[in-house]
Design a protein around this motif. Structure first.
Motif, short mmCIF file in Angstrom:
data_model
loop_
_atom_site.label_atom_id
_atom_site.label_comp_id
_atom_site.label_asym_id
_atom_site.label_seq_id
_atom_site.Cartn_x
_atom_site.Cartn_y
_atom_site.Cartn_z
N HIS A 178 0.83 -1.21 0.00
CA HIS A 178 0.00 0.00 0.00
C HIS A 178 0.86 1.26 0.00
O HIS A 178 1.99 1.26 0.50
CB HIS A 178 -0.93 0.01 1.22
CG HIS A 178 -2.11 -0.90 1.06
ND1 HIS A 178 -3.38 -0.43 0.82
CD2 HIS A 178 -2.21 -2.25 1.07
CE1 HIS A 178 -4.22 -1.44 0.70
NE2 HIS A 178 -3.53 -2.56 0.85
N SER A 192 3.23 2.62 2.98
CA SER A 192 3.56 1.43 3.77
C SER A 192 4.82 1.63 4.62
O SER A 192 5.01 0.91 5.61
CB SER A 192 3.77 0.22 2.85
OG SER A 192 4.87 0.44 1.97
N SER A 239 2.84 2.78 7.63
CA SER A 239 1.80 1.87 8.11
C SER A 239 2.24 0.42 8.17
O SER A 239 1.68 -0.38 8.93
CB SER A 239 0.57 1.98 7.20
OG SER A 239 0.86 1.45 5.91
N ASP A 294 1.64 -1.60 5.80
CA ASP A 294 0.53 -2.32 5.19
C ASP A 294 0.95 -2.98 3.88
O ASP A 294 1.10 -2.33 2.84
CB ASP A 294 -0.64 -1.35 4.94
CG ASP A 294 -1.94 -2.09 4.65
OD1 ASP A 294 -1.90 -3.31 4.44
OD2 ASP A 294 -3.00 -1.42 4.63
N SER A 349 -0.17 -6.42 1.60
CA SER A 349 -1.18 -7.46 1.48
C SER A 349 -0.59 -8.86 1.67
O SER A 349 0.50 -9.17 1.18
CB SER A 349 -1.86 -7.38 0.11
OG SER A 349 -2.70 -8.49 -0.09
N THR A 366 -8.51 1.64 7.34
CA THR A 366 -7.20 0.98 7.33
C THR A 366 -7.37 -0.51 7.10
O THR A 366 -8.47 -1.06 7.17
CB THR A 366 -6.47 1.19 8.67
OG1 THR A 366 -7.27 0.65 9.73
CG2 THR A 366 -6.20 2.65 8.93
N GLY A 367 -6.24 -1.20 6.83
CA GLY A 367 -6.21 -2.65 6.74
C GLY A 367 -7.09 -3.20 5.64
O GLY A 367 -7.26 -2.59 4.57
N PRO A 368 -7.73 -4.36 5.89
CA PRO A 368 -8.53 -5.03 4.86
C PRO A 368 -9.72 -4.22 4.37
O PRO A 368 -10.26 -4.49 3.30
CB PRO A 368 -9.00 -6.31 5.57
CG PRO A 368 -8.03 -6.53 6.68
CD PRO A 368 -7.61 -5.17 7.12
N VAL A 404 -9.68 -1.17 3.40
CA VAL A 404 -9.29 -0.17 2.41
C VAL A 404 -9.77 -0.54 1.01
O VAL A 404 -10.35 0.29 0.30
CB VAL A 404 -7.75 0.03 2.41
CG1 VAL A 404 -7.33 0.90 1.22
CG2 VAL A 404 -7.29 0.67 3.71
N THR A 405 -9.53 -1.80 0.60
CA THR A 405 -9.86 -2.18 -0.78
C THR A 405 -11.33 -2.00 -1.11
O THR A 405 -11.67 -1.33 -2.09
CB THR A 405 -9.40 -3.62 -1.06
OG1 THR A 405 -7.97 -3.67 -0.98
CG2 THR A 405 -9.83 -4.06 -2.45
#
Length: 302
Positions: free
Chosen positions: A131, A134, A137, A139, A141, A257-259, A261-262
């Motif tokens: 991301h 990152s 964060s 982050d 995947s 944030t995290g999952p 976001v998508t």
């Protein structure tokens, strides 16, 4: 002691037993988290038919009643269309232990289930990746490590366009995943055919893709085959750039944030493009499924 073993649908099991081609399909894209109704149901039918048209068997993956499934019945597919709970690879054990009613599988979970069932080819829309931001964060995947640790060919339209694509490619190099461009010299950016980043290796026929899987130096590492969206369905980069910036700004402002976001960003993109992103999603998903089936048929014949 219980072991990890998915439930494999009869048609999928028969195809595998007979050495015929099978293509795994993730279920997140077919749920409310991937595309709004009725586009999610249309995507499911388009992808399954694209696989069947090439002589392969489609195998949609999901968690149902606490059990991982590879291949679904029509009634089970209807449950997936209403799914709102994501399952990544890390969640598979939890989903089983807690008996989740419906869990829709991401790329990382689907690659894992495909490998467990003996399926070597998987088709999706776009993978997750590193991301933006990152470095702060952290982050990244789980899709990337899953691809790196399961001997499956993942067919996609590159990574989601709102990710840090240069760092995503760098990460894939670090973990040893061969990244191939299907009849194309550039790493695709989901809605657009080129991110402006050269793909490490171009391939022009499915036999070569199969050989890359066979000849890789790390036996448990997968292969990433990137397929650009068809020319006629591409959203021009000049249009999508501003849309992505607005979607990411909205995500940051909302503290997503995290999952989460998508799905948040994809929904914003749909709104910002007045729904133009949905036909593009359908086109690239169907195209990827067709290419994946060609690869799976070649692999089964060799």
């Amino acid at each position: 002691m219980q072991t990890f073993q998915p439930s494999v649908a009869d048609d999928v099991a028969q195809a595998l037993d007979e050495g015929r081609a099978v293509v795994a399909l993730e279920s997140t894209i077919f749920s409310n988290l991937g595309l709004p109704a009725p586009a999610n149901a249309e995507a499911l039918e388009l992808c399954k038919q694209a696989v069947l048209d090439q002589g392969a068997t489609p195998a949609v993956t999901a968690i149902l009643d606490g059990r991982p499934h590879v291949g679904l019945t029509p009634d089970e597919e209807k449950r997936v269309l209403q799914g709102t709970r994501k399952v990544a690879e890390r969640d598979l054990a939890v989903a089983q232990a807690q008996g989740w009613d419906v869990g829709v599988t991401t790329v990382s979970a689907t690659v894992t289930l495909a490998h467990a069932a003996g399926i070597s080819v998987f088709a999706t829309g776009g993978i997750g990746g590193v991301h933006r931001g990152s470095e702060v964060s952290g982050d990244v995947s789980a899709d990337l490590d899953a691809i790196a640790n399961h001997p499956v060919i993942t067919v996609c339209a590159g990574a989601k366009a709102f990710l840090d694509l240069p760092r995503t490619l760098e990460y894939l190099e670090t973990v040893g995943v061969p990244v191939l461009g299907w009849q194309h010299d550039w790493f695709p950016a989901f809605y657009t055919r080129s991110s402006g980043l050269p793909v490490p290796h171009r391939v022009d026929d499915e036999r070569v893709v199969c050989d890359v899987l066979r000849f890789r130096s790390r036996p448990n590492t997968g292969v990433l085959l990137t397929v650009p969206i068809p020319v006629e369905d591409e959203i021009p980069e000049s249009r999508i750039t501003d849309v992505l910036a607005a979607a990411l700004a909205a995500s940051a402002s909302a503290g997503v944030t995290g999952p989460a976001v998508t799905p948040y960003v994809l929904e914003r993109i749909e709104k910002e493009t007045d729904g133009e992103s949905i036909p593009a999603n359908l086109a690239l998903a169907r195209n990827n499924a067709g290419v994946a089936a060609r690869v799976a048929v070649s692999l089964a014949r060799s």
